[in-house]
Design an enzyme around this catalytic site. Structure first.
Site, short mmCIF file in Angstrom:
data_model
loop_
_atom_site.label_atom_id
_atom_site.label_comp_id
_atom_site.label_asym_id
_atom_site.label_seq_id
_atom_site.Cartn_x
_atom_site.Cartn_y
_atom_site.Cartn_z
N HIS A 34 0.99 -1.15 -0.30
CA HIS A 34 0.12 0.66 -0.01
C HIS A 34 0.93 0.99 -0.09
O HIS A 34 0.70 2.66 0.04
CB HIS A 34 -0.90 0.46 1.78
CG HIS A 34 -2.12 -1.37 1.41
ND1 HIS A 34 -2.72 -0.99 -0.06
CD2 HIS A 34 -1.98 -1.91 1.63
CE1 HIS A 34 -3.47 -1.70 0.72
NE2 HIS A 34 -3.55 -2.35 1.22
N ASP A 65 -2.60 -10.59 -2.53
CA ASP A 65 -3.32 -10.04 -1.00
C ASP A 65 -4.96 -9.90 -1.70
O ASP A 65 -4.63 -9.38 -2.53
CB ASP A 65 -2.20 -9.25 -0.88
CG ASP A 65 -2.74 -8.42 0.86
OD1 ASP A 65 -2.00 -8.88 1.25
OD2 ASP A 65 -3.76 -7.75 0.64
N ASP A 89 -4.62 -12.96 3.08
CA ASP A 89 -5.73 -12.36 3.99
C ASP A 89 -7.17 -12.73 3.03
O ASP A 89 -7.86 -12.55 3.49
CB ASP A 89 -5.56 -10.85 4.54
CG ASP A 89 -4.60 -9.97 3.61
OD1 ASP A 89 -4.24 -10.36 2.39
OD2 ASP A 89 -4.78 -8.74 3.81
ZN LIG Z 1 -3.85 -7.49 2.76
#
Ligand SMILES: [Zn+2]
Length: 340
Positions: free
Chosen positions: A126, A162, A247
């Protein structure tokens, strides 16, 4: 004689002092994994912190100096709404995480090992060139990919499975024709970017695959066959990086995708095979998210099984209890938009 057994290396940076009360991106994410590391039969590599100028291949100098100052003078504290936190050691931990990722990629670029896995935190995908965000401080995978280009490679691909869109990696590579990026992510969750038409100036090179909730093992296989495969054939990367976030597992506490550990093995093995066909085997996995410690341990085990290139399929016996949504219409929409 061709050796079917891969030499795999890894780095491990659990950053025990980078933690914040009740925050899900915590050292305990790695607690189930840590005692299993020796069982993966991979070579553990040493590493040093990334240098300022190596981070600056992705991030603005003012972000680097600003983050160091905040950690030294104001930590602990929250620096964005995700929330992203810093402690007094976080700057050093982030420099080490990027350095540990580069240690893996350099060993692969130099041919010392066949492939590698950087198991590091804090995560990175990110983090944008001018902004730390989303539990991420420096973009480890982007820094390592730029380093591989600096070592002489001409084209690199980052695949990001992800559960969240890697907005930072997309931003880093938006104008860099030497780098391609493909992300699969649950649509409608943090950070809100990653729709199909995010990067019209970079069709075929920045490829976003927004997934409906509960998309899992079957959908990612369709994506691998219908999108990743043609993208690799067209872009012809010399090395593949993988932002491996666990995740996307169906029982992750933060998200609602439907992957099982066998699904992580399947997509990871497909990427290892693509690297074998197109990149002389060069592939480096980098840990991103994953907030259930058992899922992280199983996911890492699945990646090591894929990197080994032989042996039985990895299956932790954790199939998703829900059916998967139909994905064919969106798959066709993405293929058409990019001309695959
Ligand atoms: Zn993530």
């Amino acid at each position: 004689m061709y050796n079917i057994y891969m030499t795999t290396a890894y780095t491990f940076l659990p950053s025990p002092q980078h933690e914040y009360p009740d925050h899900p991106e915590r050292p305990g994410r790695l607690d189930v994994l840590t005692p299993k590391l020796d069982s993966f039969h991979a070579e553990r590599l040493d590493f040093t912190p990334a240098k300022h100028e190596e981070i600056a291949r992705v991030h603005l100098p003012r972000l680097i100096t600003g983050l160091e100052r905040v950690c030294r003078e104001q930590a602990p504290g929250i620096i964005d709404y995700a929330p992203t936190y810093v402690t007094q050691t976080s700057f050093d931990d982030a420099m080490l995480a990027a350095g540990a990722t580069m240690s893996c990629s350099r060993a692969v670029v130099n041919g010392e090992v066949d492939n590698a896995f950087a198991i590091v935190r804090p995560p990175g995908h990110h983090a944008e060139p001018d902004k730390a965000m989303g539990f991420c401080l420096f973009n480890n995978v982007a820094v390592a990919a730029r380093d591989a280009l600096a070592q002489g490679l001409e084209r690199v691909l980052v695949v990001d499975y992800d559960a969240h869109h890697g907005n930072g990696t997309q931003a880093a590579f938006l104008e860099d024709e030497r780098a391609a990026y493909l992300s699969t992510h649950q649509w409608g969750i943090y950070p809100g970017t990653g729709w199909i038409d995010d990067a019209p100036q970079a069709r075929k090179r920045i490829v976003n695959v927004p997934l409906p909730a509960f998309a899992g093992d079957q959908v990612i296989k369709r994506v691998a066959d219908g999108i990743i495969q043609p993208m690799v054939e067209l872009f012809k990367p010399e090395m593949i990086f993988v932002s491996a976030g666990f995740d996307a597992h169906w029982s992750d506490p933060l998200t609602s995708l439907g992957f099982s550990s066998a699904g992580f093995f399947g997509i990871s093995k497909h990427l290892v095979e693509l690297a074998g066909e197109h990149c002389d085997g060069k592939i480096v996995f980098v840990l991103e998210g994953g907030y259930d410690p058992t899922n992280v341990a199983n996911g890492v085990g699945a990646v090591f099984a894929a990197l080994a290139g032989s042996g039985p399929a990895f299956d932790a016996g954790d199939p998703c209890p829900r059916g998967e949504p139909d994905f064919e219409a969106r798959l066709e929409e993405i293929r058409t938009w990019h001309g695959f």
